[in-house]
Design an enzyme around this catalytic site. Structure first.
Site, PDB file in Angstrom:
ATOM      1  N   LYS A 195      11.538  -2.047   1.979  1.00 37.34           N
ATOM      2  CA  LYS A 195      11.919  -0.861   2.808  1.00 37.34           C
ATOM      3  C   LYS A 195      13.451  -0.440   2.637  1.00 37.34           C
ATOM      4  CE  LYS A 195       7.735  -0.219   3.564  1.00 37.34           C
ATOM      5  NZ  LYS A 195       6.987  -0.755   4.685  1.00 37.34           N
TER       6      LYS A 195
HETATM    7  C1  LIG Z   1       5.849  -1.301   5.249  1.00 39.95           C
HETATM    8  C2  LIG Z   1       4.850  -0.495   6.260  1.00 39.95           C
HETATM    9  C3  LIG Z   1       4.338  -0.854   7.442  1.00 39.95           C
HETATM   10  C4  LIG Z   1       4.452  -2.287   8.146  1.00 39.95           C
HETATM   11  O1  LIG Z   1       5.502  -2.910   7.959  1.00 39.95           O
HETATM   12  P1  LIG Z   1       5.889  -4.380   7.834  1.00 39.95           P
HETATM   13  O2  LIG Z   1       7.130  -4.537   8.373  1.00 39.95           O
HETATM   14  O3  LIG Z   1       5.407  -5.087   6.531  1.00 39.95           O
HETATM   15  O4  LIG Z   1       4.808  -5.092   8.929  1.00 39.95           O
HETATM   16  C5  LIG Z   1       3.519   0.140   8.262  1.00 39.95           C
HETATM   17  N1  LIG Z   1       3.399   1.469   7.752  1.00 39.95           N
HETATM   18  C6  LIG Z   1       3.645   1.670   6.499  1.00 39.95           C
HETATM   19  C7  LIG Z   1       3.402   2.942   6.246  1.00 39.95           C
HETATM   20  C8  LIG Z   1       4.372   0.869   5.762  1.00 39.95           C
HETATM   21  O5  LIG Z   1       4.728   1.371   4.555  1.00 39.95           O
END
Ligand SMILES: *Cc1c(COP(=O)(O)O)cnc(C)c1O
Length: 395
Positions: A195
């Site tokens: 992210k």
């Molecule tokens: C990455 C993501 C999550 C979850 O995040 P994590 O930190 O991997 O648990 C939830 N929703 C969306 C749309 C994502 O892209």
């Protein structure tokens, strides 16, 4: 014409380019090391400092740090105190964590189809799946482009829904002059290495609702009300488990990393946007069509998604995917519609034909590499691989 790597030719890159990659520098490492030498490895002062920094950046009163983006979505949905049989509308095209959070609370995820151009939840599709049991709607800012929060907000007000946002793709994005994070009643973010900034694992919920924030603080701490700092200050051992919770805490080590990374978020967003601009400039009239841009949105470009156009190529997306991977380009597919997954089929009776637009998109989409540390040469490699593949498979 040279042979494609998938047919035994020489690939564009010998070292494959990933679709995403984190960036950790010496300042990050020093920030984490300082915490390792301190008294508080977790539940210390940096948690609140990181929360305040993220709240200030998005423009909300409160932020609650948790152990992942999935935990953030879960905490946000749990704070609504839903009952069994209550329904929460979720777009069909998202990561499983969005809908899992609803299922964890005992509520029912109901899938809404997406808009064909942006792949964001289509307000009209959300309206079609509304029932008397609908309590909330979770908008997902697909790829980093904010949803139509004006229309979703009107729908939520007129039908008595809580509007939540899974903003895990969109940290730093904006809509109509406001930051993602301040556009819905509550917004979840992820700090996974894929992210915009990372704490290794980690997440945050931003909100103006201080009662909701208090429920989430308790939820992340096994449902215990007062925090240990207050007990220490009050000289008491007493605490009360007021709800069912989890250990979803984010450690001070991770918050130190997050705070240090947050300083570079602005630069990183600019770089993501400039890579996207180069892709967009190079791809018109090609067999690869980027998702549409809508007015009044500043895109955060977690992903750069294109559709492989079937009228231009003799092969479909699957073969294009294999050919690009063979050229050393780390393409990916986001996402398999949730209605297809065994868990949702078995427990909630979903079928792929419930959301035909998501299905159509799923058969054609590809995510191209995009991350701040990508060089201009990396971008050129992606474009060269796309051109080679298109030339080889042109109709
Ligand atoms: C990455 C993501 C999550 C979850 O995040 P994590 O930190 O991997 O648990 C939830 N929703 C969306 C749309 C994502 O892209």
């Amino acid at each position: 014409m040279s042979r494609l790597a998938v047919d035994g030719g020489v690939p564009v890159r010998d070292v494959p380019l990933p679709y995403t990659r984190h960036a950790v520098d010496n300042a990050d490492i020093e920030a984490v090391t300082r915490v390792l030498r301190s008294d508080w490895l977790t539940t210390g002062p940096l948690v609140e400092e990181f929360e305040r920094a993220v709240a200030a950046m998005v423009g909300t009163r409160c932020a609650v740090a948790v152990s992942s983006g999935s935990a953030a979505v879960h905490a946000m949905v749990d704070s609504l105190n839903l009952g069994s049989g209550d329904e929460v509308i979720v777009p069909a095209l998202t990561f499983v964590a969005t809908a899992n959070a609803v299922a964890h609370t005992g509520a029912v995820p109901v899938f809404a189809d997406v808009d064909a151009e942006t792949l964001n939840v289509a307000p009209a599709a959300a309206e079609r799946v509304l029932t008397k049991r609908s309590r909330a709607l979770i908008a997902v800012d697909f790829a980093g482009q904010a949803c139509d929060y004006t229309r979703l907000g009107e729908l939520a007000v007129s039908r008595g829904l809580r509007l939540l946002s899974d903003g895990c793709h969109a940290l730093g994005g904006r809509y109509a002059g406001k930051s993602v994070g301040a556009l819905a009643a509550m917004t979840a973010f992820s700090f996974h290495p894929s992210k915009h900034l990372t704490t290794a694992e980690g997440g945050m919920v931003t909100t103006d609702d201080s009662d909701g924030a208090a429920r989430m603080r308790s939820f992340r701490n096994n449902g215990i009300d007062a925090d240990h700092h207050r007990r220490l200050a009050d000289g008491t051992w007493y605490y009360e488990a007021e709800r069912l919770g989890y250990n979803y805490r984010l450690s001070d080590l991770q918050c130190a990393l997050g705070l240090s990374q947050l300083r570079r978020l602005g630069t990183w967003l600019e770089r993501r946007r400039s890579i996207a601009a180069r892709y967009r400039a190079a791809l018109p009239d090609s067999a690869f069509r980027p998702l549409a841009l809508v007015a009044d949105v500043e895109h955060a470009y977690h992903l750069f998604v294109v559709r492989v156009l079937p009228d231009r190529l003799r092969v479909g997306r699957d073969q294009v995917f294999r050919a690009l991977r063979a050229e050393g380009i780390g393409v990916n597919v986001h996402y398999i519609p949730l209605t297809r997954h065994a868990f949702y089929r078995h427990h909630f009776g979903t079928r792929p034909d419930l959301c035909p637009v998501a299905e159509e998109a799923y058969s054609k989409i590809l995510s191209l590499p995009i991350f701040p540390a990508m060089s201009d040469q990396d971008v050129d490699d992606v474009l060269e691989a796309l051109h080679r593949v298109e030339a080889a498979y042109r109709r």
